[in-house]
Enzyme design. Structure first.
Site, PDB file in Angstrom:
ATOM      1  N   HIS A 168       0.811  -1.227   0.000  1.00  0.00           N
ATOM      2  CA  HIS A 168       0.000   0.000   0.000  1.00  0.00           C
ATOM      3  C   HIS A 168       0.838   1.267   0.000  1.00  0.00           C
ATOM      4  CE1 HIS A 168      -4.044  -1.821   0.937  1.00  0.00           C
ATOM      5  NE2 HIS A 168      -3.230  -2.848   1.125  1.00  0.00           N
ATOM      6  N   ASP A 382       3.592   9.599  -0.612  1.00  0.00           N
ATOM      7  CA  ASP A 382       2.363   8.914  -0.209  1.00  0.00           C
ATOM      8  C   ASP A 382       2.071   7.812  -1.216  1.00  0.00           C
ATOM      9  OD1 ASP A 382      -0.048   8.490   1.189  1.00  0.00           O
ATOM     10  OD2 ASP A 382      -0.448  10.647   1.332  1.00  0.00           O
TER      11      ASP A 382
HETATM   12  C1  G6P Z   1      -1.101   3.347   6.189  1.00  0.00           C
HETATM   13  C2  G6P Z   1      -0.538   1.950   6.000  1.00  0.00           C
HETATM   14  C3  G6P Z   1      -1.447   0.912   6.638  1.00  0.00           C
HETATM   15  C4  G6P Z   1      -1.711   1.290   8.081  1.00  0.00           C
HETATM   16  C5  G6P Z   1      -2.284   2.705   8.180  1.00  0.00           C
HETATM   17  C6  G6P Z   1      -2.515   3.163   9.617  1.00  0.00           C
HETATM   18  O1  G6P Z   1      -2.279   3.495   5.457  1.00  0.00           O
HETATM   19  O2  G6P Z   1      -0.354   1.654   4.630  1.00  0.00           O
HETATM   20  O3  G6P Z   1      -0.859  -0.365   6.590  1.00  0.00           O
HETATM   21  O4  G6P Z   1      -2.605   0.389   8.686  1.00  0.00           O
HETATM   22  O5  G6P Z   1      -1.368   3.589   7.560  1.00  0.00           O
HETATM   23  O6  G6P Z   1      -1.342   3.034  10.360  1.00  0.00           O
HETATM   24  P1  G6P Z   1      -1.274   2.129  11.660  1.00  0.00           P
HETATM   25  O7  G6P Z   1       0.173   2.060  12.020  1.00  0.00           O
HETATM   26  O8  G6P Z   1      -2.117   2.839  12.663  1.00  0.00           O
HETATM   27  O9  G6P Z   1      -1.853   0.781  11.305  1.00  0.00           O
END
Ligand code: G6P
Length: 483
Positions: A168, A382
């Site tokens: 992602h 991003d």
């Molecule tokens: C981004 C990453 C995700 C992640 C999200 C929130 O979108 O690509 O994998 O889950 O951030 O971050 P966190 O560390 O809270 O899961």
């Protein structure tokens, strides 16, 4: 559970670091949950709600042992992490090594051998949980940078599965990736998948080049070929771009509701009825360019090119990764800057910046998007940026202007946005001003174009095109030779 126990398991298993819910332990010791943040969850939730399958992931808290359960139309399978693992695997290796490394080293990545050990250990746990959930010949779709070793681990446990991986976040060029002391192991982990998806063509190209540099597999276009000792091809993998999207129609509908429109009007009144409402919505993350945006806005006020009577900035900064030093430092810097600008330029009834360190439900977000004349997405790097797409999906009135950093995946797709290099503060100021003064006719022309793209390419199309491509991949008869 042994892998054999899975004979009657799921046809589709999604494996992600996070479940779409966070667990909290209530005062009486019972466990409850609420929605968890971030783009990945936003994208995958509608996919899993419409598919029969299981979602394997962590519930966001330490030492929670819970059986699989149903929530919001999904089967969720919790993976348990203890406090050390949260510190070393999640906060450490995932978010203080890989995250900054994959985002152009905006913040200095830390390389610690103990963190790597925890990353391997936790990736194995996720692989075992997925192996236990997947039915014979089923499909497992592994998500994101936290779980890059899972594909190869899973292939070893369950050679019968089709395995997909989607990254992602950006995939860095070799020159940056090669700093990682465990670079080969990470590439080999990913190569356990049959199909590896990225946000942009540039990310896939970086990965393919890294495969050529670090392994002895050959590549041709998007194809990676494993050969046996005699040079005969034994396995084919594909690495290519699948730009992610949102549930566009859900957002469009939400924003058309009378209650949302009424709330949008109310928000404008609460803000003191300025002519121009500008909006930023981000996790509080150093990749998002929040400081650059605030600096540019502060200078526009200072130059007199905007005034607090006519314009206001709403910055939603949802709390994120609060135990990681770089995030604590960023919070201090952002809050200091907001305080300084509000002190200097704010007036009674007219704050320069409305800073909100919370996250909000989709209903409130839709109202905020509708209330905003200018949406500011100024990331320094991003993977995609789904906020930009949400803003567009919410604007069926075809009004509003999107300022979009050229360093987002979304910039590859969204012609109609005002593209900007957020490092160039003068350019950022001009583009913000241009957006703030854009005529409704010009807004309509651009928004129409943006909406054609976002409404057509929604998240259902993203997941179905990934899964269809994965189904079309030849099943490899042998376990990978990963050296
Ligand atoms: C981004 C990453 C995700 C992640 C999200 C929130 O979108 O690509 O994998 O889950 O951030 O971050 P966190 O560390 O809270 O899961």
């Amino acid at each position: 559970m042994s892998p054999e126990a899975s004979k009657e398991g799921n046809d589709l298993v999604v494996v992600a670091n996070r479940l779409p819910v966070d667990f909290t332990t209530d005062d009486d010791g019972s466990i409850s949950w609420r929605r968890s943040p971030g783009g990945l969850v936003t994208a995958l939730e509608p996919v899993m709600q419409s598919a029969e399958g299981a979602w394997v992931g962590w519930g966001g808290a330490a030492d929670v042992y819970a059986d699989p359960f149903e929530a919001d139309g999904m089967t969720l399978v919790p993976v348990t992490l203890n406090e050390d693992e949260i510190e070393q695997y999640y906060e450490g290796f995932a978010n203080d090594t890989l995250w900054p490394l994959y985002h152009d080293v905006i913040s200095q990545p830390a390389f610690h051998r103990q963190w790597w050990d925890a990353y391997r250990r936790v990736n194995r746990r996720f692989a075992e949980a997925a192996a236990a959930q997947a039915g014979t010949g089923g499909t497992v779709w592994v998500q994101d940078y936290q779980l890059q070793l899972v594909p190869a681990m899973l292939r070893e446990l369950r050679p019968d599965l089709r395995i997909g991986f989607f990254d992602h976040i950006p995939f860095p060029p070799y020159e940056i990736f090669s700093q990682l002391p465990w670079r080969r192991q990470v590439v080999e982990g990913l190569l356990g998948a049959d199909l590896i998806g990225f946000q942009r063509n540039g990310d896939a190209a970086n990965f393919l080049r890294i495969v050529r540099r670090l392994t002895r597999h050959s590549t041709r276009g998007q194809q990676i070929t494993f050969e046996d000792g005699e040079g005969r091809p034994v396995r084919e993998i594909r690495a290519t771009a699948f730009p992610i999207s949102i549930d566009s129609h859900r957002f469009d509908e939400l924003a058309r509701q009378d209650s949302t429109r009424a709330r949008a009007a109310e928000i404008r009144t609460e803000l003191g009825d300025p002519e121009i409402v500008m909006l930023g919505v981000d996790r509080l993350d150093y990749t998002k360019g929040i400081r650059h945006r605030i600096k540019a806005y502060g200078e526009l006020l200072d130059d007199g090119r905007l005034t607090v009577e006519e314009a206001t900035l709403v910055q939603v900064a949802s709390p994120s990764r609060e135990n990681v030093d770089a995030y604590q430092e960023l919070r201090e810097q952002v809050e200091t800057a907001v305080g300084r600008i509000n002190g200097e330029f704010g007036e009674l009834g007219h704050a320069a910046i409305h800073y909100l360190h919370h996250s909000y439900p989709p209903e409130e977000m839709a109202a905020l998007y509708l209330a905003a004349d200018v949406m500011l997405v100024t990331s320094l790097r991003d993977g995609m940026n789904l906020v930009a797409k949400e803003y567009i999906a919410a604007r069926s009135d075809q009004q509003g202007a999107l300022v979009l950093s050229e360093f987002t995946g979304a910039a590859d797709e969204l012609s109609g946005a005002l593209l900007v290099n957020p490092h160039d503060i003068d350019e950022l100021k001009s583009v913000i001003e241009q957006a703030a003064r854009m005529e409704p006719k010009e807004q309509r022309r651009r928004m129409r174009r943006l909406r054609r793209k976002v409404m057509a390419d929604d998240v259902a199309k993203w997941s179905s095109s990934f899964l269809r491509t994965l189904e079309e991949m030849p099943v490899s008869p042998v376990a990978p030779e990963l050296q």
